[in-house]
Scaffold this motif. Structure first.
Motif, mmCIF file in Angstrom:
data_model
loop_
_atom_site.group_PDB
_atom_site.id
_atom_site.type_symbol
_atom_site.label_atom_id
_atom_site.label_comp_id
_atom_site.label_asym_id
_atom_site.label_seq_id
_atom_site.Cartn_x
_atom_site.Cartn_y
_atom_site.Cartn_z
ATOM 1 N N GLU A 652 0.828 -1.210 0.000
ATOM 2 C CA GLU A 652 0.000 0.000 0.000
ATOM 3 C C GLU A 652 0.861 1.258 0.000
ATOM 4 O O GLU A 652 0.489 2.278 -0.581
ATOM 5 C CB GLU A 652 -0.939 0.000 1.211
ATOM 6 C CG GLU A 652 -2.044 -1.030 1.136
ATOM 7 C CD GLU A 652 -2.908 -0.837 -0.110
ATOM 8 O OE1 GLU A 652 -3.186 0.321 -0.473
ATOM 9 O OE2 GLU A 652 -3.298 -1.848 -0.733
ATOM 10 N N MET A 656 0.867 4.104 -2.831
ATOM 11 C CA MET A 656 0.771 5.536 -2.545
ATOM 12 C C MET A 656 1.744 6.320 -3.416
ATOM 13 O O MET A 656 1.411 7.369 -3.982
ATOM 14 C CB MET A 656 1.068 5.815 -1.068
ATOM 15 C CG MET A 656 1.035 7.307 -0.712
ATOM 16 S SD MET A 656 1.773 7.684 0.899
ATOM 17 C CE MET A 656 3.519 7.410 0.548
ATOM 18 N N ARG A 673 -3.160 12.638 0.898
ATOM 19 C CA ARG A 673 -4.179 11.826 1.564
ATOM 20 C C ARG A 673 -5.419 11.657 0.684
ATOM 21 O O ARG A 673 -6.123 10.638 0.767
ATOM 22 C CB ARG A 673 -4.552 12.456 2.898
ATOM 23 C CG ARG A 673 -3.447 12.342 3.963
ATOM 24 C CD ARG A 673 -3.945 12.743 5.332
ATOM 25 N NE ARG A 673 -4.158 14.186 5.418
ATOM 26 C CZ ARG A 673 -3.237 15.059 5.804
ATOM 27 N NH1 ARG A 673 -2.022 14.620 6.147
ATOM 28 N NH2 ARG A 673 -3.503 16.338 5.860
ATOM 29 N N HIS A 676 -4.498 8.994 -1.831
ATOM 30 C CA HIS A 676 -4.202 7.731 -1.132
ATOM 31 C C HIS A 676 -5.150 7.626 0.064
ATOM 32 O O HIS A 676 -4.763 7.851 1.213
ATOM 33 C CB HIS A 676 -2.740 7.724 -0.683
ATOM 34 C CG HIS A 676 -2.300 6.442 -0.033
ATOM 35 N ND1 HIS A 676 -2.438 5.201 -0.618
ATOM 36 C CD2 HIS A 676 -1.721 6.207 1.182
ATOM 37 C CE1 HIS A 676 -1.962 4.268 0.178
ATOM 38 N NE2 HIS A 676 -1.530 4.855 1.289
ATOM 39 N N ASP A 677 -6.382 7.317 -0.227
ATOM 40 C CA ASP A 677 -7.420 7.241 0.798
ATOM 41 C C ASP A 677 -7.276 5.920 1.558
ATOM 42 O O ASP A 677 -7.895 4.895 1.224
ATOM 43 C CB ASP A 677 -8.800 7.350 0.135
ATOM 44 C CG ASP A 677 -9.918 7.440 1.160
ATOM 45 O OD1 ASP A 677 -9.599 7.652 2.352
ATOM 46 O OD2 ASP A 677 -11.093 7.304 0.765
ATOM 47 N N HIS A 678 -6.437 5.986 2.577
ATOM 48 C CA HIS A 678 -6.095 4.770 3.317
ATOM 49 C C HIS A 678 -5.957 5.148 4.790
ATOM 50 O O HIS A 678 -5.442 6.226 5.120
ATOM 51 C CB HIS A 678 -4.764 4.195 2.794
ATOM 52 C CG HIS A 678 -4.430 2.836 3.304
ATOM 53 N ND1 HIS A 678 -3.857 2.617 4.537
ATOM 54 C CD2 HIS A 678 -4.591 1.591 2.745
ATOM 55 C CE1 HIS A 678 -3.661 1.325 4.721
ATOM 56 N NE2 HIS A 678 -4.101 0.680 3.650
ATOM 57 N N ASP A 680 -3.901 4.276 6.955
ATOM 58 C CA ASP A 680 -2.496 4.454 7.365
ATOM 59 C C ASP A 680 -1.755 5.443 6.456
ATOM 60 O O ASP A 680 -0.526 5.404 6.375
ATOM 61 C CB ASP A 680 -1.769 3.104 7.338
ATOM 62 C CG ASP A 680 -2.330 2.123 8.353
ATOM 63 O OD1 ASP A 680 -2.785 2.583 9.421
ATOM 64 O OD2 ASP A 680 -2.327 0.912 8.062
ATOM 65 N N ALA A 681 -2.494 6.322 5.790
ATOM 66 C CA ALA A 681 -1.873 7.242 4.823
ATOM 67 C C ALA A 681 -0.787 8.093 5.470
ATOM 68 O O ALA A 681 0.297 8.270 4.906
ATOM 69 C CB ALA A 681 -2.942 8.130 4.190
ATOM 70 N N HIS A 684 2.236 5.981 6.107
ATOM 71 C CA HIS A 684 2.912 5.685 4.838
ATOM 72 C C HIS A 684 3.724 6.892 4.370
ATOM 73 O O HIS A 684 4.863 6.747 3.897
ATOM 74 C CB HIS A 684 1.879 5.298 3.772
ATOM 75 C CG HIS A 684 1.231 3.982 4.014
ATOM 76 N ND1 HIS A 684 0.060 3.597 3.405
ATOM 77 C CD2 HIS A 684 1.578 2.929 4.830
ATOM 78 C CE1 HIS A 684 -0.284 2.382 3.805
ATOM 79 N NE2 HIS A 684 0.631 1.966 4.672
ATOM 80 N N GLU A 725 -7.361 2.482 -11.450
ATOM 81 C CA GLU A 725 -6.768 3.132 -10.271
ATOM 82 C C GLU A 725 -6.015 4.398 -10.670
ATOM 83 O O GLU A 725 -6.025 5.400 -9.938
ATOM 84 C CB GLU A 725 -5.832 2.154 -9.555
ATOM 85 C CG GLU A 725 -6.555 1.041 -8.812
ATOM 86 C CD GLU A 725 -5.586 0.029 -8.231
ATOM 87 O OE1 GLU A 725 -5.835 -0.469 -7.117
ATOM 88 O OE2 GLU A 725 -4.562 -0.272 -8.899
#
Length: 752
Positions: A652, A656, A673, A676-678, A680-681, A684, A725
């Motif tokens: 991931e 990113m 962010r 990279h909608d995560h 743990d962004a 990361h 993506e």
């Protein structure tokens, strides 16, 4: 050179008088009516304005005719100029005028179609005399040493065009290389920085102050020079404000190298910036009458300082620099103007072969960064370094800030991906802090090699060096105790500020732990002790570290981090101009050049590598393109994929990087962010920054962090995204940036 004095002053509103003094006997006097003066002024207004074509053309017949009219005006029926024309090696004509006549281009004076100021037999130097003051009363004794120049370039954000001030500095260094010159650079571009530096060195230290930048006339008709504030924003400085900054510490010559700095606004109604500086106490000032190009301004400055460094008198050096421009057929050879009080225009330093002449004491910083095997410098020489202006300014503020103040730190870490120029930047910082001694270590450092600092630093006395050797060799005391004694105000290095540089710190001084990096056992003994000793003694010494990876700061210490970014477009253009094969106009096929520049993705080291590759005459165009791609791939393997750095990260995190790479410019953390909608962004992003996989720079406007994934990584990360993506990342980036840079910035109630 013989000096003549010419005065032109009004007797009545319709009648003026000319007075020529030759230094012996009664001055010659004659009258001239207002009609003749008006005709001359109108002719100048027609052919010699800021937007006129004639001043830009070499060999312009209009300028030649104008020069002959000016000469006829001075010559008169009495032929005043005739004796001046036959006086080798030349003459200085000091002209005292006021009002509308002060801005006439006396540098164009011509007789029989030949401009007198560039004559080979007996050149004439017009000097615009200002007042009756004499800052340096003669005779002036030249220093038996190299020339000393204080150089300050100002390049505020948003001011176009961006000047090639690095090329000007490099040209001056190259021109004075034979005789040597001490070129001290004020890097901040601020009046405050200029004031502090001139005070630090003291009155009489510098021979020349060289100010390089843009200048203009403000809405009030007052000349201003464009300097910077502490954030690089534009500040318009008047001559009075520059004089206030100098606080009376005037050198022999001030060169205000900017457009219109020698121009008297309002057709002579107001004094030029150069004239105003002389009124404020400067003995001699050079300025440009009209807009002048970078190349001509740099050529003139280099030739001027070459002559001054050779021990040539100031008046003769100006003549030779002007002749140099004329010989190169530069259309703006006549734009340089000289304003001066009555100080002698004498030599500043002695010739090179003079008994007892001092030598330049400072060793070039790039010689401190030698490859252990080849003994060749691994960094850009001072003459080849370009860009990083805001970064350098921030670094210097950190390194010079007294401990105890907000933002002060014992150490500065220069961090970023391989090839971005961290070591070259460290070398540049050493150049910019010439009063600090230097100790540079490359790669792994243990206690034995650290003790070699006593051989790398020049101590004030042999006794202090012996004492330092004994201190560091005494293993009975902890290293912190020994270093405290070393740096104490009464210790061997108490009065000798140093910069301790650990270059390529990641090579042998860091160990991997939990996906990040920590100090190795040996460095964990050295670095904390050194930083704490600096802190506890209040020493002005500092530590500079170049590292691809970040690491936790030792407890109880302050460590500042400056992360490097890919070269901007302007910086890359300057870099390319210094490369033999990739520069514009080189004989290399344009398509090959373009492919190489694109493959470099703004990475300075990769640009250097590719500049060598494209010079392979054994390859055809297809072969060169293949070689470019192979070299770029080798760079990725050696600088990015070392120790499987990228592959060892979570998938991931890698994705990113791929998502942020769809954006071709640095963006705020909010946009990272968004793409990279995560959950743990943030983690990361932090990890990628620590490992140098994503660039963390500083936005010059908001002064907040911004992030960029270099296109050097694109072949490695693009395959990680599906087409869907990729499209989604582009859309998320566009929506985020539109909100941040358009809707959030729009005035309340306005339509967007």
């Amino acid at each position: 050179m013989i000096t003549y004095e010419l005065e032109i002053f009004e007797r009545t509103s319709d009648y003026s008088e000319l007075r020529l003094s030759t230094g012996g006997g009664q001055p010659k006097t004659r009258g001239v009516d207002k009609v003749a003066i008006d005709e001359l002024i109108n002719l100048v207004k027609l052919h010699y304005g800021q937007h006129s074509v004639a001043p830009q053309l070499f060999g312009s017949p209009q300028l030649r005719n104008l020069g002959m009219r000016l000469a006829a005006f001075l010559d008169g029926d009495e032929r005043w100029l005739t004796p001046i024309l036959h006086q080798p090696p030349g003459s200085t004509l000091r002209i005292t005028v006021a009002g509308r006549l002060r801005h006439l281009p006396w540098e164009l004076l011509a007789v029989d179609g030949t401009h007198l100021t560039v004559s080979n037999q007996a050149p004439l130097l017009p000097v615009r005399a200002v007042g009756t003051n004499t800052a340096f009363k003669g005779p002036v004794t030249p220093g038996n040493r190299p020339l000393r120049v204080l150089f300050m370039a100002a390049s505020p954000e948003g001011v176009e065009p961006v000047l090639s001030y690095e090329a000007e500095e490099a040209a001056i260094l190259a021109a004075t290389f034979r005789t040597g010159a001490e070129l001290v650079v004020e890097e901040s571009g601020t009046l405050e920085g200029l004031r502090f530096l001139s005070r630090d060195y003291g009155a009489g230290y510098f021979d020349v102050l060289h100010l390089s930048g843009h200048a203009t006339v403000n809405s009030d008709g007052q000349p201003v020079f464009l300097v910077e504030n502490e954030f690089g924003e534009r500040v318009d400085a008047t001559a009075d404000e520059i004089a206030h900054a100098m606080a009376g510490h005037w050198p022999r010559l001030i060169f205000v190298s900017g457009c219109l700095t020698g121009n008297a606004p309002g057709a002579g109604a107001f004094p030029s910036m150069s004239e105003s500086l002389v009124h404020s106490g400067a003995p001699a000032v050079l300025g440009w009458a009209l807009p002048v190009g970078d190349v001509s301004a740099t050529d003139f400055a280099a030739e001027l300082y070459r002559s001054l460094a050779d021990g040539v008198s100031l008046d003769r050096a100006i003549i030779e620099a002007r002749q140099h421009l004329y010989a190169r057929k530069r259309g703006n050879w006549h734009l340089l103007r000289v304003y001066a009080d009555r100080s002698p225009l004498a030599p500043m330093v002695t010739p090179l072969i003079t008994k007892g002449r001092a030598r330049v004491q400072i060793r070039p910083a790039d010689r401190e960064f030698l490859d252990p095997q080849t003994q060749l410098s691994r960094v850009a020489a001072r003459t080849a370094f370009v860009g990083r202006r805001r970064v350098i300014q921030r670094c210097l503020r950190t390194l010079k800030m007294p401990l105890g103040l907000d933002g002060a730190a014992e150490a500065l870490v220069l961090h970023g991906m391989g090839g971005l120029g961290k070591s070259s930047l460290a070398s540049r910082l050493l150049e910019r802090m010439p009063l600090h001694q230097r100790a540079v270590w490359y790669g792994r450092v243990d206690l034995q090699s650290f003790r070699e600092l006593t051989t790398r630093v020049q101590f004030p006395t042999v006794e202090q060096q012996v004492e330092a050797d004994k201190l560091l060799a005494n293993d009975q005391a902890p290293l912190l105790v020994r270093l405290r004694h070393l740096l104490h105000v009464d210790g061997p290095l108490g009065q000798t500020p140093c910069l301790f540089v650990f270059d390529d710190f990641e090579d042998g001084n860091l160990d991997q732990r939990d996906g990040g990096y920590v100090l190795s056992p040996e460095m964990a003994d050295i670095l904390p002790a050194l930083l704490r000793a600096i802190h506890e003694t209040g020493s002005p010494s500092r530590v500079v570290i170049t590292s691809r990876y970040l690491f936790p700061a030792p407890a109880g210490t302050a460590v500042a981090v400056e992360s490097l970014e890919t070269l901007t477009e302007i910086e890359q253009t300057k870099k390319l101009a210094n490369l033999r094969n990739l520069r514009p106009g080189s004989p290399i096929d344009p398509g090959v050049r373009e492919r190489a520049v694109h493959a470099s993705a703004g990475n300075p080291r990769l640009l250097d590598w590719l500049d060598l590759i494209v010079d392979d005459s054994s390859l055809d165009i297809d072969g060169l393109i293949t070689a470019i791609e192979e070299e770029a791939d080798r760079f990725r393997r050696e600088t990015i994929l070392a120790a499987n750095l990228l592959d060892s990260q979570a998938l991931e995190l890698q994705k990113m990087l791929a998502k942020v790479n769809v954006i071709d410019l640095p963006v705020p953390a909010a946009t990272v962010r968004a793409v990279h909608d995560h959950p743990d962004a943030s983690d990361h992003l932090k990890r990628a920054v620590e490992l140098g996989l994503i660039e963390e720079g500083t936005d010059p406007e908001t002064r907040r962090p911004r992030y960029f994934v270099s296109n050097v990584l694109r072949p490695l990360v693009r395959p990680l995204l599906t087409d869907d993506e990729y499209v989604q990342a582009c859309g998320a980036a566009a929506r985020s940036l539109y909100k941040l840079w358009v809707t959030d910035l729009a005035p309340s109630g306005s339509a967007v």
